[in-house]
Scaffold this motif. Structure first.
Motif, PDB file in Angstrom:
ATOM      1  N   TYR A   1      26.314  51.642  68.019  1.00 24.38           N
ATOM      2  CA  TYR A   1      25.029  52.053  67.457  1.00 24.38           C
ATOM      3  C   TYR A   1      25.127  53.349  66.672  1.00 24.38           C
ATOM      4  CZ  TYR A   1      22.082  48.580  69.760  1.00 24.38           C
ATOM      5  OH  TYR A   1      21.470  47.428  70.140  1.00 24.38           O
ATOM      6  N   VAL A   2      25.903  54.291  67.133  1.00 24.33           N
ATOM      7  CA  VAL A   2      26.066  55.546  66.406  1.00 24.33           C
ATOM      8  C   VAL A   2      27.477  55.550  65.847  1.00 24.33           C
ATOM      9  CG1 VAL A   2      26.065  58.046  66.547  1.00 24.33           C
ATOM     10  CG2 VAL A   2      24.450  56.733  67.916  1.00 24.33           C
ATOM     11  N   TYR A   3      27.578  55.676  64.533  1.00 22.76           N
ATOM     12  CA  TYR A   3      28.862  55.535  63.877  1.00 22.76           C
ATOM     13  C   TYR A   3      29.011  56.625  62.827  1.00 22.76           C
ATOM     14  CZ  TYR A   3      32.524  53.385  61.043  1.00 22.76           C
ATOM     15  OH  TYR A   3      33.667  53.140  60.348  1.00 22.76           O
TER      16      TYR A   3
ATOM     17  N   ALA B   1      22.106  56.491  63.308  1.00 23.94           N
ATOM     18  CA  ALA B   1      21.648  56.305  64.686  1.00 23.94           C
ATOM     19  C   ALA B   1      20.590  55.214  64.715  1.00 23.94           C
ATOM     20  CB  ALA B   1      21.079  57.607  65.237  1.00 23.94           C
ATOM     21  N   LYS B   2      20.671  54.349  65.712  1.00 18.56           N
ATOM     22  CA  LYS B   2      19.693  53.285  65.900  1.00 18.56           C
ATOM     23  C   LYS B   2      19.146  53.408  67.313  1.00 18.56           C
ATOM     24  CE  LYS B   2      22.077  50.259  62.735  1.00 18.56           C
ATOM     25  NZ  LYS B   2      22.767  48.998  62.533  1.00 18.56           N
ATOM     26  N   PHE B   3      17.850  53.223  67.446  1.00 13.08           N
ATOM     27  CA  PHE B   3      17.203  53.373  68.746  1.00 13.08           C
ATOM     28  C   PHE B   3      16.407  52.121  69.078  1.00 13.08           C
ATOM     29  CE2 PHE B   3      17.575  57.509  66.746  1.00 13.08           C
ATOM     30  CZ  PHE B   3      18.234  58.229  67.720  1.00 13.08           C
ATOM     31  N   ARG B   4      16.510  51.671  70.296  1.00 18.47           N
ATOM     32  CA  ARG B   4      15.713  50.542  70.763  1.00 18.47           C
ATOM     33  C   ARG B   4      14.344  51.095  71.184  1.00 18.47           C
ATOM     34  NH1 ARG B   4      17.479  45.666  72.143  1.00 18.47           N
ATOM     35  NH2 ARG B   4      19.617  46.446  72.275  1.00 18.47           N
ATOM     36  N   VAL B   5      13.280  50.423  70.742  1.00 21.66           N
ATOM     37  CA  VAL B   5      11.919  50.849  71.082  1.00 21.66           C
ATOM     38  C   VAL B   5      11.152  49.665  71.664  1.00 21.66           C
ATOM     39  CG1 VAL B   5      11.836  52.689  69.341  1.00 21.66           C
ATOM     40  CG2 VAL B   5      11.079  50.385  68.739  1.00 21.66           C
ATOM     41  N   GLU B   6      10.150  49.965  72.476  1.00 20.84           N
ATOM     42  CA  GLU B   6       9.320  48.921  73.076  1.00 20.84           C
ATOM     43  C   GLU B   6       8.475  48.213  72.021  1.00 20.84           C
ATOM     44  OE1 GLU B   6       9.189  47.908  76.328  1.00 20.84           O
ATOM     45  OE2 GLU B   6      10.907  49.215  76.673  1.00 20.84           O
TER      46      GLU B   6
END
Length: 88
Positions: A5-7, A22-27
């Motif tokens: 996810y973070v590269y 950066a990628k974030f999982r959200v509800e």
């Protein structure tokens, strides 16, 4: 090949900037969309993005911290797809 996810990458053979993603999982996306609209952002459409990561048979690009990516972005509203080749 699945990337984390973070590269971040930098290749010593070529002078280039270091990119951090950066990628974030959200509800739910709704609160984020609301804040973006409140900040003056507007939607430009929806695309289906496909990424193909390429390397040499010996894996030498990845070992050097580099990558070759073929990205296709297909707008869902019927516009023509765009394809970009990127070396990082």
């Amino acid at each position: 090949m699945r990337l984390p996810y973070v590269y971040a990458c930098a290749c010593s053979a070529i002078l280039m900037a270091v990119e951090t993603e950066a990628k974030f999982r959200v509800e739910s996306h709704d609160p984020i969309r609301q804040r973006l609209r409140a900040a003056g952002a507007r939607s430009l459409g929806t695309v289906l993005e496909t990424n193909l990561i390429l390397d040499r048979p010996d894996g030498s690009l990845r070992r050097q911290g580099c990558g070759l990516r073929l990205r296709t972005s297909q707008p869902l509203e019927g516009e023509t797809a765009r394809t970009t080749l990127t070396f990082k």
